[in-house]
Enzyme design. Structure first.
Site, mmCIF file in Angstrom:
data_model
loop_
_atom_site.group_PDB
_atom_site.id
_atom_site.type_symbol
_atom_site.label_atom_id
_atom_site.label_comp_id
_atom_site.label_asym_id
_atom_site.label_seq_id
_atom_site.Cartn_x
_atom_site.Cartn_y
_atom_site.Cartn_z
ATOM 1 C CD GLU A 163 -23.347 72.852 91.129
ATOM 2 O OE1 GLU A 163 -22.395 73.616 90.858
ATOM 3 O OE2 GLU A 163 -23.259 71.863 91.861
ATOM 4 C CB CYS B 98 -19.927 72.788 93.830
ATOM 5 S SG CYS B 98 -21.193 71.731 94.499
#
Lengths: 511, 511
Positions: free
Chosen positions: A265, A302
């Protein structure tokens, strides 16, 4: 209560690597903090990986669903270690106590949630097709179940010292699947990693599991992680971090004699579209919500909204800049993050609306930066389409809402995409929603992308470069699937199957 | 009824590429058969891929579950074209009419089965977590559903001109997911591909779908397929074929600016373990079953049992060789297969038990070859651990059943692993079953690995090198998952969603 002593964990014991020494830095002051840690050399990693394989072979002979008590035991021990963990994490990351408290609660709830999932009847997604000797061709008895893939390497993330690190989402999901876990601690918070690692190692022992079920490997550079990804016994990798780091691990894993999947990720731009109707009705509220979301955790999430697209760009950006100028400079996680932030956010040819801030105070701090750009800038300047980790965002001033689709088509894959709209906009926005579904794993309406619920319906993952594999999520119950593979048993009698595999014979569902 | 005319299909129309001309060979005679075909050049592939993307965008605005009628229409048209398809496939592949009849039935049933799956309530695996404003932190409304990944490239397989080619498993699974499909026809059976492609293209038109929903690209060499895998609009690849081919496509896909997954099924050794108790009780029956399975389709099945492991190796091999010497030389699919078979099966230092056969008759034929080896040979000679496509197998004569585990540990990942055992063996064989589960995606007991049922509980995929991704199957209903990705809708009102995405709002399940 344990204080950090400069160790990792291998074979259930405290373990110090033979390699390079390093210490954590308190980013709030710039001073070192905590004891000295040492790096695990490749041969030490190889030994830990071998032990993980032995643990894998040993644990699969246990009665099924042994993972659930382990996950609960870890959650319980994390609760007991709460005070030391929070204080150490605070010193090593500069993250606020309030946010760390929330992160610890999230981490514990995540472990408990995965434990419940393991005990559901549907765990392992069993399917049974009964034999049909009359069919053409005759069909045998087939039973399919998802089994653990084998030892999993997990890389701790700098920005979530608890929820995406030693006992975080990847570890919880891998253990829930039944996989031993080898964690590479993030070198920015080795002490936090040690304290959490102690909870996991003790839980493994308390549950009577093989001590190779969990290892925590400390390391300053890349060699510890590289050794982990190339260890033959490792069967999958979970990673949350930079694009460069994710790509390097993916390449390393693909070059192995037996390639393995890397679930990386790798960060995300998280576009936010705001219609003119919204600007008319509630611009101040949306601007306030955006500023809160963008500066949460000093912009080091994120899911930070990194780009706003609206025909009311100048007004949006002006109001947002006014609020941002009042926000205190946030603490960045480490020197590398500060260097990258300062270098990456100097973008030529765009208007900076926030006031220049030369005095950020001691330690590793950065004041928010908001720039105003046009669609033409977006076409011209690749830096506007990259994630800049930290309190930075771009507002794109569009000429018309007809430009929404083109703007979306320029954007890279993201974890999230957000739309603020009013009912009058909905019919017109259908095509945009399609564009966004191609762009992101989660579509947020009239909200903000930060804050990722841990549940069954969550998707935290998106098209490349947000994730290396958009078919999976790294948050929520289905994150377990990354660490499972299906096996079908054809006419296999129950007596021939060892206990844990008898799961495949217990279910009633038919297909 | 249509006869092959030397075309593919692009935009719903017959299409001839501008590149190199080629013709199919009848492997039974060695003569060319059917009309001349031409290769699609890279720019022609690029156009077809663009059209597939337009189709993807167009089809997703249709009412949900539009895929089901399409799949049924293809099955129906395949039934109408039966005679020409079977005759052409017979001429181009040398496969027996009986086997082709079975393969056509399987292909049609597969399409019908996927259509039923699309109409199940659980299709797309919807999950709904209702909002919980009282939770800490408050939880928004979250709805998760699997959506189609985008246009899929499918490579036709040489050995299954119907079931793993133009309208085969990969195509059916991708269409079921809602993905347009671009098929690269296998150059060994271009005419069969054309006839089946006509059925698909006509079904697309009959269902009123965008003509870019399906394309059939003919091509003699690698450039057509390479252009397909690197087309920016293509989002996933389905491949059944050689290890070299699968690895080349995987590398190509990983090097793209936006990497995509390749689901490559690359062949398999399919070990078969036979206990001494079985040899005592029913050796002749197992030997007969093995010989039938090994020589089915001239040994050109990815599930052919390629290695037998037993303490009764010499006896097993001697009896099997006697039966194999009576089997007529089988027709190999093409010259490349024949060359590889002849080169690959000359293995030094092992005893060949079948009679040498110098006169195999006209065309591309090969007589069965069975060799006897020891565990030491297996350790020494890598060629014994590779798949040899065609009627070849190794019998390994073990000293003791304690050697089962070591033998298993030497074997590469396989699609299947088979155990023949008697009840008295079961307790002792537990550890072997564990080894086999690590080795294969399907465990067969007292049966033979050839014959793969298409159903919900099937797994046709295994650890590398059998598959590029052992988390998936290429046969059975869950094969659809390869071509789906999850998207979560957070607080998104129904009116903002275009029709096909409203699926996400219809379900009742909770998690």
């Amino acid at each position: 209560m344990r204080a950090a002593q400069g160790t990792g964990f291998v074979a259930g014991n405290e373990y110090r690597g033979r390699g390079q020494a390093f210490r954590a830095l308190d980013p709030a002051t710039g001073d070192t903090t905590g004891p000295e840690f040492t790096t695990c050399e490749p041969d030490e990693v190889a030994e830990a990986a071998k032990l993980a394989w032995t643990a894998f072979e040993t644990n699969r002979e246990r009665p099924e669903r042994w993972q659930a008590p382990l996950l609960r035991e870890i959650a319980s021990r994390l609760g007991d270690a709460r005070e030391a963990v929070l204080a150490t994490a605070r010193a090593e990351t500069g993250i606020s106590s309030a946010r760390l408290e929330g992160e610890l609660a999230r981490t514990r709830n995540q472990l408990l949630g995965f434990a419940d999932v393991v005990e559901r009847e549907a765990f392992g997604e069993p399917v049974h097709d009964e034999a049909d000797p009359e069919a053409t061709p005759p069909r045998p008895d087939l039973r399919r179940v998802l089994i653990p893939i084998g030892p999993v390497a997990v890389f701790g993330a700098s920005n979530f010292p608890l929820a995406f690190s030693v006992a975080g989402g990847d570890t919880a999901a891998a253990l829930a699947a039944g996989c031993p876990v080898l964690v590479k601690a993030h070198p920015s918070h080795p002490g936090t990693s040690e304290l959490v690692g102690a909870c996991v190692a003790e839980a493994v022992a308390a549950c009577g599991l093989h001590p190779g079920t969990f290892a925590l490997l400390q390391g300053a550079g890349n060699e510890t992680g590289s050794a982990l990804v190339t260890a033959p016994e490792v069967r999958a990798v979970g990673f949350t971090g930079s694009f460069g780091g994710g790509r390097a691990l993916t390449a390393l894993a693909a070059e192995r004699p037996r390639p393995i999947p890397v679930f990386a990720e790798m960060g995300s731009l998280n576009p936010m579209f705001v219609t003119a109707a919204v600007a008319r009705e509630r611009l101040d509220s949306v601007v306030q919500g955006f500023v809160t979301s963008m500066t949460f955790g000093a912009g080091q999430l994120c899911t930070k909204p990194g780009v706003v697209l609206t025909t009311e760009g100048r007004e949006f950006a002006t109001r947002a800049a006014a609020l941002l100028d009042e926000v205190e400079p946030g603490i960045l996680l480490n020197q590398a993050t500060k260097d990258a932030f300062e270098a990456g956010t100097r973008i030529s040819g765009v208007e900076v609306l926030t006031k220049p801030c030369t005095e950020t105070g001691e330690g590793l701090r950065a004041a928010p930066v908001l720039v105003l750009a046009t669609l033409a800038d977006l076409r011209r300047e690749p830096a506007l389409l990259e994630e800049h980790f930290g309190p930075f965002a771009v507002v794109v001033d569009l000429d018309s809402e007809d430009d929404f689709a083109e703007a979306a088509s320029l954007l890279p894959g993201s974890l999230t995409a957000t739309v603020h709209s009013e009912p009058e906009d909905h019919e017109r926005l259908g095509p945009l929603v399609f564009e966004l579904v191609e762009l992101a794993g989660r579509i947020v309406h009239n909200g903000y992308p930060t804050g990722v619920s841990v549940s069954g319906a969550q998707t935290h993952g998106g098209p490349f470069p947000a994730s290396s594999d958009s078919a999976h999520t790294s948050v929520g119950w289905t994150a377990i699937r990354r660490f499972q593979r299906p096996v079908t048993f054809q006419d296999v009698p129950e007596t021939l199957l060892p206990p844990v595999l008898r799961t495949a014979l217990l279910f009633k569902e038919e297909q």
